[in-house]
Motif scaffolding. Sequence first.
Motif, PDB file in Angstrom:
ATOM      1  N   LEU A  66       0.838  -1.210   0.000  1.00 30.68           N
ATOM      2  CA  LEU A  66       0.000   0.000   0.000  1.00 30.68           C
ATOM      3  C   LEU A  66       0.870   1.257   0.000  1.00 30.68           C
ATOM      4  CD1 LEU A  66      -3.016  -0.515   2.424  1.00 30.68           C
ATOM      5  CD2 LEU A  66      -3.111   0.131   0.009  1.00 30.68           C
ATOM      6  N   ALA A  67       1.957   1.210   0.750  1.00 30.69           N
ATOM      7  CA  ALA A  67       2.861   2.371   0.805  1.00 30.69           C
ATOM      8  C   ALA A  67       3.424   2.672  -0.583  1.00 30.69           C
ATOM      9  CB  ALA A  67       3.989   2.122   1.800  1.00 30.69           C
ATOM     10  N   MET A  68       3.727   1.607  -1.332  1.00 31.30           N
ATOM     11  CA  MET A  68       4.261   1.806  -2.693  1.00 31.30           C
ATOM     12  C   MET A  68       3.199   2.415  -3.599  1.00 31.30           C
ATOM     13  SD  MET A  68       6.207  -1.843  -2.933  1.00 31.30           S
ATOM     14  CE  MET A  68       7.039  -2.383  -1.426  1.00 31.30           C
ATOM     15  N   ARG A  69       1.979   1.942  -3.475  1.00 32.94           N
ATOM     16  CA  ARG A  69       0.882   2.507  -4.274  1.00 32.94           C
ATOM     17  C   ARG A  69       0.648   3.962  -3.866  1.00 32.94           C
ATOM     18  NH1 ARG A  69      -1.910   2.163  -7.685  1.00 32.94           N
ATOM     19  NH2 ARG A  69      -3.982   1.514  -7.044  1.00 32.94           N
ATOM     20  N   ARG A  70       0.676   4.228  -2.560  1.00 29.55           N
ATOM     21  CA  ARG A  70       0.464   5.590  -2.057  1.00 29.55           C
ATOM     22  C   ARG A  70       1.536   6.541  -2.594  1.00 29.55           C
ATOM     23  NH1 ARG A  70       1.164   4.470   3.300  1.00 29.55           N
ATOM     24  NH2 ARG A  70       3.022   5.752   3.239  1.00 29.55           N
ATOM     25  N   ALA A  71       2.769   6.030  -2.676  1.00 35.61           N
ATOM     26  CA  ALA A  71       3.881   6.867  -3.154  1.00 35.61           C
ATOM     27  C   ALA A  71       3.774   7.146  -4.653  1.00 35.61           C
ATOM     28  CB  ALA A  71       5.211   6.192  -2.839  1.00 35.61           C
ATOM     29  N   GLY A  72       2.954   6.360  -5.353  1.00 37.35           N
ATOM     30  CA  GLY A  72       2.754   6.662  -6.776  1.00 37.35           C
ATOM     31  C   GLY A  72       2.882   5.488  -7.729  1.00 37.35           C
ATOM     32  N   ALA A  73       3.113   4.277  -7.192  1.00 38.72           N
ATOM     33  CA  ALA A  73       3.266   3.128  -8.089  1.00 38.72           C
ATOM     34  C   ALA A  73       1.925   2.728  -8.691  1.00 38.72           C
ATOM     35  CB  ALA A  73       3.859   1.939  -7.333  1.00 38.72           C
ATOM     36  N   THR A  74       1.905   2.583 -10.008  1.00 36.18           N
ATOM     37  CA  THR A  74       0.731   2.061 -10.698  1.00 36.18           C
ATOM     38  C   THR A  74       0.681   0.545 -10.511  1.00 36.18           C
ATOM     39  OG1 THR A  74       1.358   3.635 -12.426  1.00 36.18           O
ATOM     40  CG2 THR A  74      -0.498   2.177 -12.908  1.00 36.18           C
ATOM     41  N   MET A  75       1.862  -0.069 -10.561  1.00 33.41           N
ATOM     42  CA  MET A  75       1.962  -1.533 -10.471  1.00 33.41           C
ATOM     43  C   MET A  75       3.185  -1.896  -9.639  1.00 33.41           C
ATOM     44  SD  MET A  75       3.114  -1.963 -14.390  1.00 33.41           S
ATOM     45  CE  MET A  75       2.892  -0.282 -14.959  1.00 33.41           C
ATOM     46  N   ILE A  76       3.164  -3.142  -9.127  1.00 31.18           N
ATOM     47  CA  ILE A  76       4.248  -3.580  -8.246  1.00 31.18           C
ATOM     48  C   ILE A  76       4.717  -4.970  -8.665  1.00 31.18           C
ATOM     49  CG2 ILE A  76       4.907  -4.086  -5.861  1.00 31.18           C
ATOM     50  CD1 ILE A  76       2.546  -2.233  -4.994  1.00 31.18           C
ATOM     51  N   LEU A  77       6.022  -5.116  -8.827  1.00 33.17           N
ATOM     52  CA  LEU A  77       6.600  -6.442  -9.040  1.00 33.17           C
ATOM     53  C   LEU A  77       6.904  -6.999  -7.666  1.00 33.17           C
ATOM     54  CD1 LEU A  77       7.649  -4.417 -11.458  1.00 33.17           C
ATOM     55  CD2 LEU A  77       8.863  -6.462 -12.172  1.00 33.17           C
ATOM     56  N   THR A  78       6.321  -8.149  -7.339  1.00 31.81           N
ATOM     57  CA  THR A  78       6.515  -8.683  -5.995  1.00 31.81           C
ATOM     58  C   THR A  78       6.444 -10.203  -5.964  1.00 31.81           C
ATOM     59  OG1 THR A  78       5.698  -8.694  -3.706  1.00 31.81           O
ATOM     60  CG2 THR A  78       4.053  -8.304  -5.426  1.00 31.81           C
ATOM     61  N   TYR A  79       7.342 -10.788  -5.154  1.00 30.68           N
ATOM     62  CA  TYR A  79       7.372 -12.247  -4.992  1.00 30.68           C
ATOM     63  C   TYR A  79       6.151 -12.733  -4.211  1.00 30.68           C
ATOM     64  CZ  TYR A  79      12.002 -11.318  -6.683  1.00 30.68           C
ATOM     65  OH  TYR A  79      13.043 -10.874  -7.470  1.00 30.68           O
ATOM     66  N   TRP A  80       5.398 -11.805  -3.635  1.00 28.12           N
ATOM     67  CA  TRP A  80       4.194 -12.162  -2.881  1.00 28.12           C
ATOM     68  C   TRP A  80       2.929 -12.129  -3.735  1.00 28.12           C
ATOM     69  CZ3 TRP A  80       7.471  -9.048   0.538  1.00 28.12           C
ATOM     70  CH2 TRP A  80       7.869  -9.719   1.692  1.00 28.12           C
ATOM     71  N   ALA A  81       3.050 -11.892  -5.034  1.00 30.00           N
ATOM     72  CA  ALA A  81       1.855 -11.625  -5.845  1.00 30.00           C
ATOM     73  C   ALA A  81       0.759 -12.672  -5.649  1.00 30.00           C
ATOM     74  CB  ALA A  81       2.247 -11.519  -7.326  1.00 30.00           C
ATOM     75  N   LYS A  82       1.146 -13.963  -5.650  1.00 29.47           N
ATOM     76  CA  LYS A  82       0.118 -15.014  -5.511  1.00 29.47           C
ATOM     77  C   LYS A  82      -0.565 -14.948  -4.154  1.00 29.47           C
ATOM     78  CE  LYS A  82       2.572 -18.746  -6.479  1.00 29.47           C
ATOM     79  NZ  LYS A  82       2.829 -20.194  -6.700  1.00 29.47           N
ATOM     80  N   GLN A  83       0.242 -14.816  -3.081  1.00 25.74           N
ATOM     81  CA  GLN A  83      -0.337 -14.766  -1.733  1.00 25.74           C
ATOM     82  C   GLN A  83      -1.238 -13.546  -1.576  1.00 25.74           C
ATOM     83  OE1 GLN A  83       2.754 -15.528  -2.514  1.00 25.74           O
ATOM     84  NE2 GLN A  83       3.827 -16.662  -0.909  1.00 25.74           N
ATOM     85  N   VAL A  84      -0.779 -12.414  -2.123  1.00 28.13           N
ATOM     86  CA  VAL A  84      -1.579 -11.189  -1.974  1.00 28.13           C
ATOM     87  C   VAL A  84      -2.928 -11.361  -2.677  1.00 28.13           C
ATOM     88  CG1 VAL A  84      -1.723  -8.730  -2.539  1.00 28.13           C
ATOM     89  CG2 VAL A  84       0.385  -9.679  -1.609  1.00 28.13           C
ATOM     90  N   ALA A  85      -2.912 -11.980  -3.861  1.00 28.69           N
ATOM     91  CA  ALA A  85      -4.167 -12.211  -4.574  1.00 28.69           C
ATOM     92  C   ALA A  85      -5.104 -13.042  -3.690  1.00 28.69           C
ATOM     93  CB  ALA A  85      -3.912 -12.925  -5.898  1.00 28.69           C
ATOM     94  N   ALA A  86      -4.571 -14.054  -3.038  1.00 22.95           N
ATOM     95  CA  ALA A  86      -5.392 -14.891  -2.162  1.00 22.95           C
ATOM     96  C   ALA A  86      -5.858 -14.122  -0.932  1.00 22.95           C
ATOM     97  CB  ALA A  86      -4.592 -16.126  -1.736  1.00 22.95           C
ATOM     98  N   TRP A  87      -4.972 -13.333  -0.344  1.00 20.09           N
ATOM     99  CA  TRP A  87      -5.345 -12.543   0.838  1.00 20.09           C
ATOM    100  C   TRP A  87      -6.445 -11.537   0.510  1.00 20.09           C
ATOM    101  CZ3 TRP A  87       0.480 -11.328   2.046  1.00 20.09           C
ATOM    102  CH2 TRP A  87       1.061 -12.437   2.688  1.00 20.09           C
ATOM    103  N   LEU A  88      -6.328 -10.898  -0.671  1.00 16.48           N
ATOM    104  CA  LEU A  88      -7.322  -9.883  -1.022  1.00 16.48           C
ATOM    105  C   LEU A  88      -8.690 -10.505  -1.251  1.00 16.48           C
ATOM    106  CD1 LEU A  88      -5.248  -7.606  -3.447  1.00 16.48           C
ATOM    107  CD2 LEU A  88      -5.893  -7.118  -1.071  1.00 16.48           C
ATOM    108  N   LYS A  89      -8.688 -11.755  -1.654  1.00 16.05           N
ATOM    109  CA  LYS A  89      -9.939 -12.444  -1.939  1.00 16.05           C
ATOM    110  C   LYS A  89     -10.647 -12.842  -0.640  1.00 16.05           C
ATOM    111  CE  LYS A  89     -11.208 -15.859  -5.382  1.00 16.05           C
ATOM    112  NZ  LYS A  89     -10.632 -17.007  -6.103  1.00 16.05           N
ATOM    113  N   SER A  90      -9.856 -13.174   0.377  1.00 13.19           N
ATOM    114  CA  SER A  90     -10.448 -13.689   1.627  1.00 13.19           C
ATOM    115  C   SER A  90     -10.907 -12.575   2.556  1.00 13.19           C
ATOM    116  CB  SER A  90      -9.465 -14.597   2.351  1.00 13.19           C
ATOM    117  OG  SER A  90      -8.377 -13.834   2.816  1.00 13.19           O
TER     118      SER A  90
END
Length: 334
Positions: free
Chosen positions: A310-334
């Motif tokens: 969220l801090a990266m998005r707040r600072a201005g990132a449109t998109m984020i490359l992250t090794y957590w992408a799969k987990q985050v997708a699952a977390w956001l869904k739950s």
Amino acid sequence: MSDTGPFPMTRLRRLRYHPQVRALVRETQLDPGDLILPLFVRSGKGIRTEIGSMPGVYQMSLDVLAEEVKSIASLGLGGIILFGIPERKDHTGSDALSDSGIVAQALRVAKQAAPELLAISDVCFCEYTDHGHCGIVNDKHGRVDVDNDATLTILGQQAVAHAKAGADVIAPSGMMDGMVGAIRGALDKAGYTHVPLMSYAVKYASAFYGPFRDAAESAPQFGDRRTYQMDPASGPGQALREAELDVQEGADMLMVKPALAYLDILRAVHERFPGVPLAAYNVSGEYSMVKAAAAKGWIDERAVVLESLLAMRRAGATMILTYWAKQVAAWLKS
Ligand code: PBG
């Protein structure tokens, strides 16, 4: 600033009392579609080797990659970015130029297994050279260093090989001067005018890449990368010059890397180029630190990761490359 009067007329806690109100006034969102998952590929069969310094991240062979992309295709991620470990490294990184090189093969496999999943290719030479530097190394006037202009030619060749293999986006990461223009020219000449460039425009010589170099087996065999990657002590001035040159040379998207220790830079680039989509790379060292602390039970991994992204998005990132992408997708869904 505010149109309303001070306390007690104004009570900012009113906006925080009800969870639905908090949700209503939230200014920044995370979405799986904004996340890009890095993947490491190598030749072989049935290989799925965990990186010691990056728990949960694997080097995988192409058959395993096919299974992996099929399993993530339904998560709604923004895409994957591929890094290759070739069977043989040499002085010029020739594997990266070949249609049968490891990343070219991986792109074909990924696009066949999950055509709708965006496939980005990292264009650089450090994974393919025996010396581990990001381009052609030679000795000029007694200085052994990466030869900028000689490297531009082979960067163009690598980009064309990847585009031919099916790369949807090309992401040059080598920090050579003129790399974006050279790659754009090579792609256009080969007929790939429609393939966008995501430039690692603002990339610092960072200790946070340590675990990645285990994963990609790409640590420099002598010296370091400080003659081409940026000095962490330099501020937004140089970062904006890097970004501006890349935009002029045809970069469609920009990147700042690493992310967490460079949020000021991210913000500066976003403000100077509001119309250029901006990526933040949540790099390997940022991943490993959180994983290590979470394994000890010292921090809550999920909460820390979501807060950091969220801090990266707040600072201005449109998109984020992250090794957590799969987990985050699952977390956001739950
Ligand atoms: C270069 C490249 C690097 C990373 C992405 N692309 C390594 C480097 O510059 O040494 C690092 C990413 C990470 O640390 O997660 N091809």
